[in-house]
Design a protein around this motif. Structure first.
Motif, PDB file in Angstrom:
ATOM      1  N   ALA A 110     -73.125  24.833 -26.646  1.00 63.67           N
ATOM      2  CA  ALA A 110     -71.730  25.265 -26.659  1.00 63.67           C
ATOM      3  C   ALA A 110     -71.005  24.900 -25.366  1.00 63.67           C
ATOM      4  O   ALA A 110     -69.782  24.764 -25.362  1.00 63.67           O
ATOM      5  CB  ALA A 110     -71.643  26.771 -26.894  1.00 63.67           C
ATOM      6  N   GLU A 115     -64.200  25.207 -25.122  1.00 65.96           N
ATOM      7  CA  GLU A 115     -64.125  26.663 -25.034  1.00 65.96           C
ATOM      8  C   GLU A 115     -65.528  27.231 -25.215  1.00 65.96           C
ATOM      9  O   GLU A 115     -66.314  26.719 -25.999  1.00 65.96           O
ATOM     10  CB  GLU A 115     -63.232  27.223 -26.147  1.00 65.96           C
ATOM     11  N   PHE A 116     -65.800  28.296 -24.501  1.00 69.29           N
ATOM     12  CA  PHE A 116     -67.072  28.983 -24.671  1.00 69.29           C
ATOM     13  C   PHE A 116     -66.769  30.462 -24.825  1.00 69.29           C
ATOM     14  O   PHE A 116     -66.267  31.098 -23.900  1.00 69.29           O
ATOM     15  CB  PHE A 116     -67.996  28.756 -23.466  1.00 69.29           C
ATOM     16  N   LYS A 117     -67.035  30.986 -25.999  1.00 67.48           N
ATOM     17  CA  LYS A 117     -66.858  32.412 -26.257  1.00 67.48           C
ATOM     18  C   LYS A 117     -68.220  32.972 -26.630  1.00 67.48           C
ATOM     19  O   LYS A 117     -68.765  32.655 -27.692  1.00 67.48           O
ATOM     20  CB  LYS A 117     -65.839  32.634 -27.365  1.00 67.48           C
ATOM     21  N   LEU A 118     -68.782  33.788 -25.750  1.00 68.20           N
ATOM     22  CA  LEU A 118     -70.151  34.264 -25.897  1.00 68.20           C
ATOM     23  C   LEU A 118     -70.380  34.948 -27.238  1.00 68.20           C
ATOM     24  O   LEU A 118     -71.381  34.694 -27.907  1.00 68.20           O
ATOM     25  CB  LEU A 118     -70.507  35.204 -24.738  1.00 68.20           C
ATOM     26  N   ARG A 119     -69.472  35.791 -27.641  1.00 67.92           N
ATOM     27  CA  ARG A 119     -69.656  36.539 -28.892  1.00 67.92           C
ATOM     28  C   ARG A 119     -69.758  35.590 -30.089  1.00 67.92           C
ATOM     29  O   ARG A 119     -70.642  35.733 -30.938  1.00 67.92           O
ATOM     30  CB  ARG A 119     -68.505  37.520 -29.084  1.00 67.92           C
ATOM     31  N   GLU A 120     -68.861  34.610 -30.145  1.00 71.19           N
ATOM     32  CA  GLU A 120     -68.888  33.647 -31.246  1.00 71.19           C
ATOM     33  C   GLU A 120     -70.167  32.825 -31.243  1.00 71.19           C
ATOM     34  O   GLU A 120     -70.748  32.560 -32.298  1.00 71.19           O
ATOM     35  CB  GLU A 120     -67.684  32.707 -31.161  1.00 71.19           C
ATOM     36  N   GLN A 121     -70.607  32.436 -30.064  1.00 68.88           N
ATOM     37  CA  GLN A 121     -71.822  31.626 -29.964  1.00 68.88           C
ATOM     38  C   GLN A 121     -73.057  32.429 -30.360  1.00 68.88           C
ATOM     39  O   GLN A 121     -73.963  31.901 -31.012  1.00 68.88           O
ATOM     40  CB  GLN A 121     -71.980  31.053 -28.561  1.00 68.88           C
TER      41      GLN A 121
END
Length: 152
Positions: A110, A115-121
């Motif tokens: 990711a 963009e890096f969104k921890l929850r989505e990943q």
């Protein structure tokens, strides 16, 4: 001669070279081909390689007839992060199990995006882990450890 569609031209060249290289390697190593109903180890890579090579030639020829975009600069960030994630997955899957290795793979790869969104990943990693375990461990009966050995 100036290329009218360089992006498609070079994509076609890449597909054709890689595809036909696989087909040639299968023949050089003399893998048994078999038939469509009883495939040998060389059948699938040979057919797939030739299909990819022909597709590459079609794209290459199409590029000579159409106008298109120029080839942009090589994006190193996604290449490094995604290839690195695959290498880490291969090195850790037996050690930490398939479930955690896939989550780690998703998290590392990711970083190749914008963009890096921890929850989505994490959600994507869990969903991919569940699907991979269902397909590879339970469906295909491959001997992957699901969890690390210290989990029991």
């Amino acid at each position: 001669m100036q290329l009218r569609n360089p992006k498609d031209f070079w994509s076609g060249v890449m597909f054709a070279v890689i595809g036909f290289a696989f087909a040639i390697i299968v023949k050089l190593y003399e893998y048994p081909m078999g038939t469509a109903s009883r495939m040998g180890p060389g059948y699938f890579p040979f057919v797939l390689g030739n299909t990819l090579g022909v597709l590459g030639l079609v794209i290459l020829l199409k590029s000579l007839l159409t106008r298109g975009e120029r080839v942009s600069a090589l994006a190193w960030r996604p290449i490094v992060w995604i290839l690195g994630a695959v290498v880490v997955f291969g090195l850790t899957v037996k050690l930490i199990g398939l479930a955690l290795a896939i989550i780690v793979l998703v998290l590392i790869s990711a970083f190749g995006g914008h963009e890096f969104k921890l929850r989505e990943q994490l959600i994507a990693g869990v969903v991919l882990s569940i699907g991979s375990i269902a397909v590879f461990v339970y469906g295909l009966k491959l001997p992957f450890p699901i969890w690390p050995s210290f989990f029991g």
